[in-house]
Motif scaffolding. Structure first.
Motif, PDB file in Angstrom:
ATOM      1  N   THR A   1      16.794  10.431   3.682  1.00 56.20           N
ATOM      2  CA  THR A   1      15.529  11.020   4.126  1.00 56.20           C
ATOM      3  C   THR A   1      14.448  10.779   3.084  1.00 56.20           C
ATOM      4  O   THR A   1      14.701  10.901   1.881  1.00 56.20           O
ATOM      5  CB  THR A   1      15.685  12.541   4.334  1.00 56.20           C
ATOM      6  N   ALA A   2      13.258  10.457   3.553  1.00 54.36           N
ATOM      7  CA  ALA A   2      12.105  10.343   2.655  1.00 54.36           C
ATOM      8  C   ALA A   2      11.353  11.667   2.638  1.00 54.36           C
ATOM      9  O   ALA A   2      11.117  12.260   3.701  1.00 54.36           O
ATOM     10  CB  ALA A   2      11.188   9.227   3.112  1.00 54.36           C
ATOM     11  N   TRP A   3      10.986  12.131   1.434  1.00 54.17           N
ATOM     12  CA  TRP A   3      10.093  13.292   1.405  1.00 54.17           C
ATOM     13  C   TRP A   3       8.771  12.898   2.057  1.00 54.17           C
ATOM     14  O   TRP A   3       8.233  13.646   2.870  1.00 54.17           O
ATOM     15  CB  TRP A   3       9.847  13.749  -0.037  1.00 54.17           C
ATOM     16  N   ALA A   4       8.282  11.711   1.730  1.00 54.90           N
ATOM     17  CA  ALA A   4       7.030  11.219   2.316  1.00 54.90           C
ATOM     18  C   ALA A   4       7.342  10.609   3.682  1.00 54.90           C
ATOM     19  O   ALA A   4       7.456   9.395   3.836  1.00 54.90           O
ATOM     20  CB  ALA A   4       6.377  10.194   1.393  1.00 54.90           C
ATOM     21  N   ASP A   5       7.489  11.474   4.690  1.00 51.62           N
ATOM     22  CA  ASP A   5       7.868  11.023   6.025  1.00 51.62           C
ATOM     23  C   ASP A   5       6.687  10.896   6.978  1.00 51.62           C
ATOM     24  O   ASP A   5       6.857  10.878   8.200  1.00 51.62           O
ATOM     25  CB  ASP A   5       8.922  11.962   6.618  1.00 51.62           C
ATOM     26  N   SER A   6       5.486  10.822   6.418  1.00 50.73           N
ATOM     27  CA  SER A   6       4.282  10.622   7.229  1.00 50.73           C
ATOM     28  C   SER A   6       3.267   9.845   6.402  1.00 50.73           C
ATOM     29  O   SER A   6       3.400   9.720   5.183  1.00 50.73           O
ATOM     30  CB  SER A   6       3.678  11.970   7.655  1.00 50.73           C
ATOM     31  N   ALA A   7       2.254   9.310   7.074  1.00 57.50           N
ATOM     32  CA  ALA A   7       1.216   8.544   6.369  1.00 57.50           C
ATOM     33  C   ALA A   7       0.509   9.423   5.334  1.00 57.50           C
ATOM     34  O   ALA A   7       0.196   8.967   4.221  1.00 57.50           O
ATOM     35  CB  ALA A   7       0.205   7.983   7.373  1.00 57.50           C
ATOM     36  N   TRP A   8       0.283  10.681   5.694  1.00 60.97           N
ATOM     37  CA  TRP A   8      -0.389  11.595   4.773  1.00 60.97           C
ATOM     38  C   TRP A   8       0.466  11.856   3.533  1.00 60.97           C
ATOM     39  O   TRP A   8      -0.020  11.822   2.406  1.00 60.97           O
ATOM     40  CB  TRP A   8      -0.716  12.903   5.475  1.00 60.97           C
ATOM     41  N   LYS A   9       1.770  12.084   3.755  1.00 61.93           N
ATOM     42  CA  LYS A   9       2.647  12.339   2.618  1.00 61.93           C
ATOM     43  C   LYS A   9       2.817  11.095   1.746  1.00 61.93           C
ATOM     44  O   LYS A   9       2.988  11.204   0.530  1.00 61.93           O
ATOM     45  CB  LYS A   9       4.009  12.842   3.102  1.00 61.93           C
ATOM     46  N   SER A  10       2.780   9.916   2.352  1.00 63.31           N
ATOM     47  CA  SER A  10       2.859   8.679   1.556  1.00 63.31           C
ATOM     48  C   SER A  10       1.664   8.570   0.628  1.00 63.31           C
ATOM     49  O   SER A  10       1.791   8.178  -0.538  1.00 63.31           O
ATOM     50  CB  SER A  10       2.923   7.457   2.479  1.00 63.31           C
ATOM     51  N   LYS A  11       0.485   8.920   1.148  1.00 59.46           N
ATOM     52  CA  LYS A  11      -0.713   8.913   0.305  1.00 59.46           C
ATOM     53  C   LYS A  11      -0.593   9.965  -0.796  1.00 59.46           C
ATOM     54  O   LYS A  11      -0.998   9.745  -1.935  1.00 59.46           O
ATOM     55  CB  LYS A  11      -1.956   9.187   1.158  1.00 59.46           C
ATOM     56  N   MET A  12       0.000  11.095  -0.446  1.00 56.26           N
ATOM     57  CA  MET A  12       0.179  12.165  -1.429  1.00 56.26           C
ATOM     58  C   MET A  12       1.169  11.739  -2.513  1.00 56.26           C
ATOM     59  O   MET A  12       0.963  12.028  -3.707  1.00 56.26           O
ATOM     60  CB  MET A  12       0.685  13.425  -0.727  1.00 56.26           C
ATOM     61  N   ALA A  13       2.237  11.041  -2.110  1.00 56.56           N
ATOM     62  CA  ALA A  13       3.215  10.562  -3.088  1.00 56.56           C
ATOM     63  C   ALA A  13       2.570   9.591  -4.064  1.00 56.56           C
ATOM     64  O   ALA A  13       2.819   9.647  -5.277  1.00 56.56           O
ATOM     65  CB  ALA A  13       4.389   9.898  -2.370  1.00 56.56           C
ATOM     66  N   TRP A  14       1.742   8.683  -3.539  1.00 51.78           N
ATOM     67  CA  TRP A  14       1.035   7.743  -4.406  1.00 51.78           C
ATOM     68  C   TRP A  14       0.061   8.494  -5.319  1.00 51.78           C
ATOM     69  O   TRP A  14      -0.042   8.210  -6.519  1.00 51.78           O
ATOM     70  CB  TRP A  14       0.301   6.709  -3.573  1.00 51.78           C
ATOM     71  N   GLY A  15      -0.643   9.468  -4.744  1.00 52.16           N
ATOM     72  CA  GLY A  15      -1.579  10.255  -5.533  1.00 52.16           C
ATOM     73  C   GLY A  15      -0.890  11.030  -6.641  1.00 52.16           C
ATOM     74  O   GLY A  15      -1.407  11.122  -7.766  1.00 52.16           O
ATOM     75  N   ASN A  16       0.294  11.564  -6.352  1.00 54.64           N
ATOM     76  CA  ASN A  16       1.055  12.275  -7.380  1.00 54.64           C
ATOM     77  C   ASN A  16       1.470  11.349  -8.509  1.00 54.64           C
ATOM     78  O   ASN A  16       1.438  11.734  -9.685  1.00 54.64           O
ATOM     79  CB  ASN A  16       2.298  12.921  -6.765  1.00 54.64           C
ATOM     80  N   PHE A  17       1.884  10.129  -8.153  1.00 46.58           N
ATOM     81  CA  PHE A  17       2.245   9.148  -9.175  1.00 46.58           C
ATOM     82  C   PHE A  17       1.039   8.843 -10.071  1.00 46.58           C
ATOM     83  O   PHE A  17       1.154   8.840 -11.305  1.00 46.58           O
ATOM     84  CB  PHE A  17       2.747   7.860  -8.522  1.00 46.58           C
ATOM     85  N   VAL A  18      -0.111   8.610  -9.452  1.00 45.54           N
ATOM     86  CA  VAL A  18      -1.325   8.304 -10.218  1.00 45.54           C
ATOM     87  C   VAL A  18      -1.717   9.485 -11.108  1.00 45.54           C
ATOM     88  O   VAL A  18      -2.020   9.312 -12.298  1.00 45.54           O
ATOM     89  CB  VAL A  18      -2.485   7.938  -9.268  1.00 45.54           C
ATOM     90  N   MET A  19      -1.703  10.683 -10.540  1.00 45.44           N
ATOM     91  CA  MET A  19      -2.082  11.867 -11.317  1.00 45.44           C
ATOM     92  C   MET A  19      -1.117  12.108 -12.473  1.00 45.44           C
ATOM     93  O   MET A  19      -1.526  12.506 -13.570  1.00 45.44           O
ATOM     94  CB  MET A  19      -2.110  13.099 -10.394  1.00 45.44           C
ATOM     95  N   GLU A  20       0.171  11.852 -12.234  1.00 42.47           N
ATOM     96  CA  GLU A  20       1.166  12.013 -13.303  1.00 42.47           C
ATOM     97  C   GLU A  20       0.878  11.075 -14.460  1.00 42.47           C
ATOM     98  O   GLU A  20       0.959  11.453 -15.628  1.00 42.47           O
ATOM     99  CB  GLU A  20       2.573  11.768 -12.727  1.00 42.47           C
TER     100      GLU A  20
END
Length: 414
Positions: free
Chosen positions: A47-66
């Motif tokens: 299972t992907a936590w980022a299971d939607s387009a919005w969550k995929s953007k959020m996952a990328w944003g979290n990586f950048v913010m980290e």
């Protein structure tokens, strides 16, 4: 149900190791589920936590913010991905899979997937936590490998990864947070190598906490010896040359020690050998090699990886810091002997003068000696056979899954 948690899926050493263990457990009858930040390949009960387009953007944003949270502190670009503040992550404590799990099994969870706050909420659930360590991050103030610094043995501070090391720097602060996090936490640490398990037992943060060593595993029906001539033909490689393989997710990472390999190849007895390079990079990165070099690039397809190992006469692993490299396991499973430095878990995998050669760390001369020894001693294929046998006895799916099953049972039933 056992829930495996990993930032990456079939990507990087830790992501591959987590996916392989999930597969091995399911094959042995364990109800294992794998949750990753984003899926990069198919697989059952994954299972992907980022299971939607919005969550995929959020996952990328979290990586950048980290990464941005560390940017003001980093010493230089060379340490950008070598230190994780774990300030940014997602809260998965209420995820249905987390709620259903009897055991939560952590792997490599950095780069914006789970933060220290995320871990705190998981630990608060009171469920048994198994944490397989793929580097040193869990018991340091933020670095993934210590590069010789031993402050983690007492208390991290004056961190060499930082632009302005200090008594109360961010390494000190993260160390304090982890100290609070681990107080009474239901965590059992698992290290793929005895080397890393020894560090866990001596580190100030984890000393006295339950820990043990269980190696990573590999599908020995997938990674197995094949026809060398056919493998070389598939890559357009010469059939009549000795081919030495260097493989790494990032070939230019100084930790992988490529410069020592380059120096080792200046020996006159190796002038007729040629080199294969597998991993991220570009052909120009290897223009200074004293022998002809074939740059294969990054290969994600498993069948092609198996062909690359079968095309080579040996694998060269001059890593300066490493846990239990997948590349060594993969090569040996294919019957390809390995020359590696005496660092980390490498000497646990290679039996010196039996199925490979353990070279003196940071010695190009010793590395060169090992290369020549294998070229001479594997003429009858005995080293290759012993390399394969070592993997079958220690790293096969059934062997490793059995050890983890016993650990889960002990945590659930005492």
């Amino acid at each position: 149900m056992v829930l495996q948690l990993s930032t990456f899926h079939w990507e990087g050493g830790a992501g591959v190791a987590a996916a392989r263990l999930h597969q091995a457990l399911r094959n042995s009858g364990v109800d294992s589920h794998l949750m990753v930040s984003e899926i990069s390949g198919s697989g059952p009960q994954t299972t992907a936590w980022a299971d939607s387009a919005w969550k995929s953007k959020m996952a990328w944003g979290n990586f950048v913010m980290e990464r941005l949270s560390f940017l003001p502190y980093e010493k230089d670009k060379s340490v950008r991905f070598a230190f994780s503040p774990a300030a940014i992550g997602v809260d998965i404590a209420d995820h249905p899979l987390v709620r259903q799990a009897s055991v939560i099994h952590l792997h490599w969870i950095n780069f914006g997937f789970l933060s220290l706050k995320s871990l705190e909420k998981l630990f608060a659930l009171g469920k048994p936590i198994v944490w397989t360590l793929h580097d040193m991050w869990a018991f340091t103030g933020g670095c993934h490998y210590n590069r010789g610094c031993e402050r983690y043995l007492s208390h991290c501070c004056y961190c060499p990864y930082l632009r302005k090391p200090g008594e109360y720097d961010i390494a000190f602060a993260q160390f304090e947070k982890k100290c609070n996090l681990f107080q009474g936490a239901p965590v059992t640490f698992v290290s793929p190598s005895r080397w890393l398990d020894n560090l866990v037992q001596n580190a100030a943060l984890t000393n006295g906490m339950p820990s043990q060593a269980i190696p990573n595993c590999i599908d020995t029906e997938l990674f197995k010896p094949g026809n060398r001539d056919e493998a070389r033909k598939a890559f357009g490689l010469p059939k009549d040359k000795k081919l030495l393989l260097f493989a790494g997710a990032n070939t230019q990472d100084p930790r992988k020690g490529f410069t020592y390999f380059q120096q080792a190849m200046h020996h006159p007895d190796l002038a007729d050998a040629e080199v294969m390079v597998l991993g991220k990079g570009k052909a120009d990165d290897f223009k200074d090699m004293p022998v002809k070099t074939h740059f294969l690039g990054k290969i994600s397809d498993t069948s092609q990886m198996v062909q690359a190992y079968n095309a080579a006469d040996m694998l060269i692993v001059p890593s300066l810091e490493d846990n239990l490299p997948n590349t060594i396991m993969e090569a040996m499973a294919c019957g390809t002997p390995v020359v590696g430095f005496d660092t980390g878990g490498i000497p646990e995998m290679i039996d010196h003068w039996k199925n490979g050669f353990v070279a003196t760390a940071k010695s190009a001369a010793s590395l060169s000696e090992g290369i020549q020894w294998i070229l001479k001693c594997d003429a009858d294929g005995s080293l290759s056979a012993d390399a394969r046998r070592k993997v079958l006895e220690n790293y096969s799916e059934a062997v490793v899954a059995r050890q983890y099953s016993q650990l889960y049972d002990s945590l659930l039933h005492g």
